[in-house]
Design a protein around this motif. Structure first.
Motif, PDB file in Angstrom:
ATOM      1  N   GLY A  45       0.820  -1.196   0.000  1.00  0.00           N
ATOM      2  CA  GLY A  45       0.000   0.000   0.000  1.00  0.00           C
ATOM      3  C   GLY A  45       0.858   1.251   0.000  1.00  0.00           C
ATOM      4  O   GLY A  45       1.898   1.289   0.657  1.00  0.00           O
ATOM      5  N   LEU A  46       0.424   2.266  -0.736  1.00  0.00           N
ATOM      6  CA  LEU A  46       1.104   3.560  -0.748  1.00  0.00           C
ATOM      7  C   LEU A  46       0.119   4.626  -0.294  1.00  0.00           C
ATOM      8  O   LEU A  46      -1.027   4.658  -0.754  1.00  0.00           O
ATOM      9  N   SER A  47       0.571   5.481   0.606  1.00  0.00           N
ATOM     10  CA  SER A  47      -0.298   6.534   1.128  1.00  0.00           C
ATOM     11  C   SER A  47      -0.097   7.868   0.418  1.00  0.00           C
ATOM     12  O   SER A  47      -0.800   8.834   0.720  1.00  0.00           O
ATOM     13  N   ARG A  48       0.826   7.913  -0.524  1.00  0.00           N
ATOM     14  CA  ARG A  48       1.044   9.147  -1.284  1.00  0.00           C
ATOM     15  C   ARG A  48       1.665   8.807  -2.627  1.00  0.00           C
ATOM     16  O   ARG A  48       2.577   8.000  -2.704  1.00  0.00           O
ATOM     17  N   ILE A  49       1.173   9.438  -3.680  1.00  0.00           N
ATOM     18  CA  ILE A  49       1.775   9.257  -4.996  1.00  0.00           C
ATOM     19  C   ILE A  49       1.955  10.616  -5.679  1.00  0.00           C
ATOM     20  O   ILE A  49       1.550  10.821  -6.817  1.00  0.00           O
TER      21      ILE A  49
ATOM     22  N   PRO B  94       7.365  13.341  -6.496  1.00  0.00           N
ATOM     23  CA  PRO B  94       8.568  12.745  -5.889  1.00  0.00           C
ATOM     24  C   PRO B  94       8.332  11.309  -5.415  1.00  0.00           C
ATOM     25  O   PRO B  94       9.199  10.443  -5.580  1.00  0.00           O
ATOM     26  N   ALA B  95       7.141  11.053  -4.835  1.00  0.00           N
ATOM     27  CA  ALA B  95       6.864   9.714  -4.319  1.00  0.00           C
ATOM     28  C   ALA B  95       6.737   8.700  -5.448  1.00  0.00           C
ATOM     29  O   ALA B  95       7.285   7.595  -5.367  1.00  0.00           O
ATOM     30  N   ILE B  96       6.035   9.063  -6.510  1.00  0.00           N
ATOM     31  CA  ILE B  96       5.857   8.109  -7.600  1.00  0.00           C
ATOM     32  C   ILE B  96       7.176   7.851  -8.303  1.00  0.00           C
ATOM     33  O   ILE B  96       7.436   6.746  -8.783  1.00  0.00           O
ATOM     34  N   THR B  97       8.045   8.870  -8.355  1.00  0.00           N
ATOM     35  CA  THR B  97       9.368   8.663  -8.938  1.00  0.00           C
ATOM     36  C   THR B  97      10.176   7.694  -8.087  1.00  0.00           C
ATOM     37  O   THR B  97      10.819   6.768  -8.606  1.00  0.00           O
ATOM     38  N   ARG B  98      10.121   7.889  -6.762  1.00  0.00           N
ATOM     39  CA  ARG B  98      10.876   7.015  -5.855  1.00  0.00           C
ATOM     40  C   ARG B  98      10.376   5.583  -5.914  1.00  0.00           C
ATOM     41  O   ARG B  98      11.152   4.643  -6.121  1.00  0.00           O
ATOM     42  N   TYR B  99       9.063   5.407  -5.782  1.00  0.00           N
ATOM     43  CA  TYR B  99       8.534   4.047  -5.731  1.00  0.00           C
ATOM     44  C   TYR B  99       8.525   3.391  -7.110  1.00  0.00           C
ATOM     45  O   TYR B  99       8.678   2.169  -7.217  1.00  0.00           O
TER      46      TYR B  99
ATOM     47  N   HIS C 102       9.779   0.341  -0.667  1.00  0.00           N
ATOM     48  CA  HIS C 102       9.829   0.580   0.776  1.00  0.00           C
ATOM     49  C   HIS C 102      10.001   2.065   1.024  1.00  0.00           C
ATOM     50  O   HIS C 102      10.451   2.813   0.157  1.00  0.00           O
ATOM     51  N   GLY C 103       9.620   2.518   2.214  1.00  0.00           N
ATOM     52  CA  GLY C 103       9.755   3.921   2.575  1.00  0.00           C
ATOM     53  C   GLY C 103       8.633   4.331   3.499  1.00  0.00           C
ATOM     54  O   GLY C 103       7.748   3.533   3.837  1.00  0.00           O
ATOM     55  N   LYS C 104       8.632   5.614   3.894  1.00  0.00           N
ATOM     56  CA  LYS C 104       7.684   6.061   4.918  1.00  0.00           C
ATOM     57  C   LYS C 104       6.235   6.107   4.428  1.00  0.00           C
ATOM     58  O   LYS C 104       5.301   6.094   5.235  1.00  0.00           O
ATOM     59  N   HIS C 105       6.039   6.154   3.110  1.00  0.00           N
ATOM     60  CA  HIS C 105       4.678   6.155   2.573  1.00  0.00           C
ATOM     61  C   HIS C 105       4.253   4.788   2.058  1.00  0.00           C
ATOM     62  O   HIS C 105       3.207   4.674   1.417  1.00  0.00           O
ATOM     63  N   ALA C 106       5.047   3.756   2.323  1.00  0.00           N
ATOM     64  CA  ALA C 106       4.745   2.404   1.843  1.00  0.00           C
ATOM     65  C   ALA C 106       4.511   1.466   3.019  1.00  0.00           C
ATOM     66  O   ALA C 106       5.203   1.541   4.038  1.00  0.00           O
ATOM     67  N   ILE C 107       3.527   0.592   2.896  1.00  0.00           N
ATOM     68  CA  ILE C 107       3.313  -0.478   3.880  1.00  0.00           C
ATOM     69  C   ILE C 107       3.317  -1.812   3.149  1.00  0.00           C
ATOM     70  O   ILE C 107       2.809  -1.924   2.025  1.00  0.00           O
ATOM     71  N   SER C 108       3.925  -2.812   3.757  1.00  0.00           N
ATOM     72  CA  SER C 108       3.978  -4.148   3.174  1.00  0.00           C
ATOM     73  C   SER C 108       3.476  -5.151   4.204  1.00  0.00           C
ATOM     74  O   SER C 108       3.981  -5.187   5.329  1.00  0.00           O
ATOM     75  N   LEU C 109       2.496  -5.941   3.830  1.00  0.00           N
ATOM     76  CA  LEU C 109       1.921  -6.957   4.701  1.00  0.00           C
ATOM     77  C   LEU C 109       2.046  -8.304   4.013  1.00  0.00           C
ATOM     78  O   LEU C 109       1.833  -8.421   2.795  1.00  0.00           O
ATOM     79  N   HIS C 110       2.363  -9.339   4.786  1.00  0.00           N
ATOM     80  CA  HIS C 110       2.692 -10.644   4.219  1.00  0.00           C
ATOM     81  C   HIS C 110       1.797 -11.743   4.767  1.00  0.00           C
ATOM     82  O   HIS C 110       1.472 -11.757   5.958  1.00  0.00           O
ATOM     83  N   ASP C 111       1.403 -12.661   3.886  1.00  0.00           N
ATOM     84  CA  ASP C 111       0.742 -13.906   4.256  1.00  0.00           C
ATOM     85  C   ASP C 111      -0.541 -13.670   5.051  1.00  0.00           C
ATOM     86  O   ASP C 111      -0.725 -14.213   6.144  1.00  0.00           O
TER      87      ASP C 111
END
Length: 322
Positions: A247-251, A254-259, A273-282
């Motif tokens: 999930g990304l909380s900002r695009i 600058p954010a879309i370039t980074r991600y 990865h980064g402060k505006h990204a969340i990763s959840l597994h399984d």
């Protein structure tokens, strides 16, 4: 062995002559019935007929990820029973073929047919997990029927890109990676909520994740391919586990370039990865709610607007020839 071959005549990377050669090769090894799809949803209907038949052992999907998705939804219309239902084999004929490639199959239809015949002779198969979406009880979308997906789904930005690409294809444009890139840029500039997302992710026994602009649900890795280059939104995602979410909380620009750069340079070891990204597994189950209707896509197929979707990771759902 008796098999049903579901052929999408609009598959972008196979000619009529190539399809005839593949059909002949398959028919030399099994009792084969080949049916060409004639309308949207026809592959699903054929998959359902195969599931209800008592004498079909295998369904072969010759087409892209959309054809595979329809066949899978037909096979599993009454639920997963991998020991009873026909197995699935895939001969890739689309522009990307994520599901087939994630299984380790060649991206060329002729090579893949040879690999399929080898797998049948050697008895090679595996049982994979799939994703299932459904309408969320108590919401305006609760009556939306359930639908299976094989490799990914998305609510928000990426689904908007898929919808734009489908519009272009309906106007006669070919499905190319350049087309996806152009439509992604147009989606970015047209995104009304790119600074303050409207999506909330809720799951049992955990705090909700709020303010997401983009939510990519992965059932396997890689997430997709840009040509021959794999991109890993959720590198740990696997057919043998539950579902993963990026999930990304900002695009913003600058954010879309980074991600975007992180996606292009992603690997099986590391994704965005980064402060505006969340990763959840399984995850076994979770729900995505949105304050406003947002586009939903599954396996690259745009399914319209939704405000709430419940996702379930179903392990050992389908037997696949590999």
């Amino acid at each position: 062995m008796r098999a049903l071959l579901v052929v999408n005549p609009a598959a972008t990377t196979t000619s009529a002559r190539t399809r005839d050669v593949l059909i002949h090769a398959l028919a030399s090894e099994m009792k084969l019935e080949a049916v060409t799809t004639e309308y949207r949803g026809h592959a699903r209907d054929l998959g359902r007929q195969a599931a209800e038949s008592k004498d079909i052992d295998l369904v072969v999907a010759l087409g892209g990820d959309g054809t595979v998705n329809e066949v899978v939804n037909g096979l599993l219309h009454a639920g997963p029973e991998p020991d009873r239902l026909p197995g699935l084999a895939v001969v890739p004929g689309g522009s990307t073929n994520v599901f087939a490639r994630a299984l380790g199959l060649p991206n060329d239809a002729v090579e893949s047919t040879g690999a399929l015949l080898d797998a049948l002779r050697e008895g090679r198969e595996r049982t994979v997990g799939l994703g299932l979406t459904s309408g969320t009880p108590g919401t305006e979308d609760e009556a939306v029927p359930g639908r299976w997906f094989t490799f990914n789904a998305g609510l928000g930005f990426d689904a908007g890109v898929v919808g734009r690409v489908e519009q272009q294809r309906e106007r006669g444009r070919k499905s190319t990676h350049a087309l996806y890139v152009r439509q992604a840029l147009r989606q970015f500039f047209g995104e009304a909520h790119r600074r303050h997302g409207t999506i909330t992710l809720e799951r049992p026994d955990a705090e909700p994740v709020t303010g997401l602009v983009l939510s990519i649900v992965s059932n396997t890795s890689p997430w997709t391919f840009l040509g021959n280059h794999p991109m890993y939104a959720s590198p740990k995602a696997s057919f043998d586990k539950g579902l993963d979410v990026l999930g990304l909380s900002r695009i913003t620009a600058p954010a879309i370039t980074r991600y975007g750069t992180q996606l292009l340079t992603s690997s099986p070891e590391r994704g965005p990865h980064g402060k505006h990204a969340i990763s959840l597994h399984d995850l076994d189950q979770f729900t995505l709610h949105s304050k406003v209707p947002l586009p939903l896509q599954m396996d690259g197929d745009h399914l319209g607007l939704r405000t709430s979707v419940t996702f379930t990771g179903v392990r050992r759902a389908l037997r696949v020839i590999v």
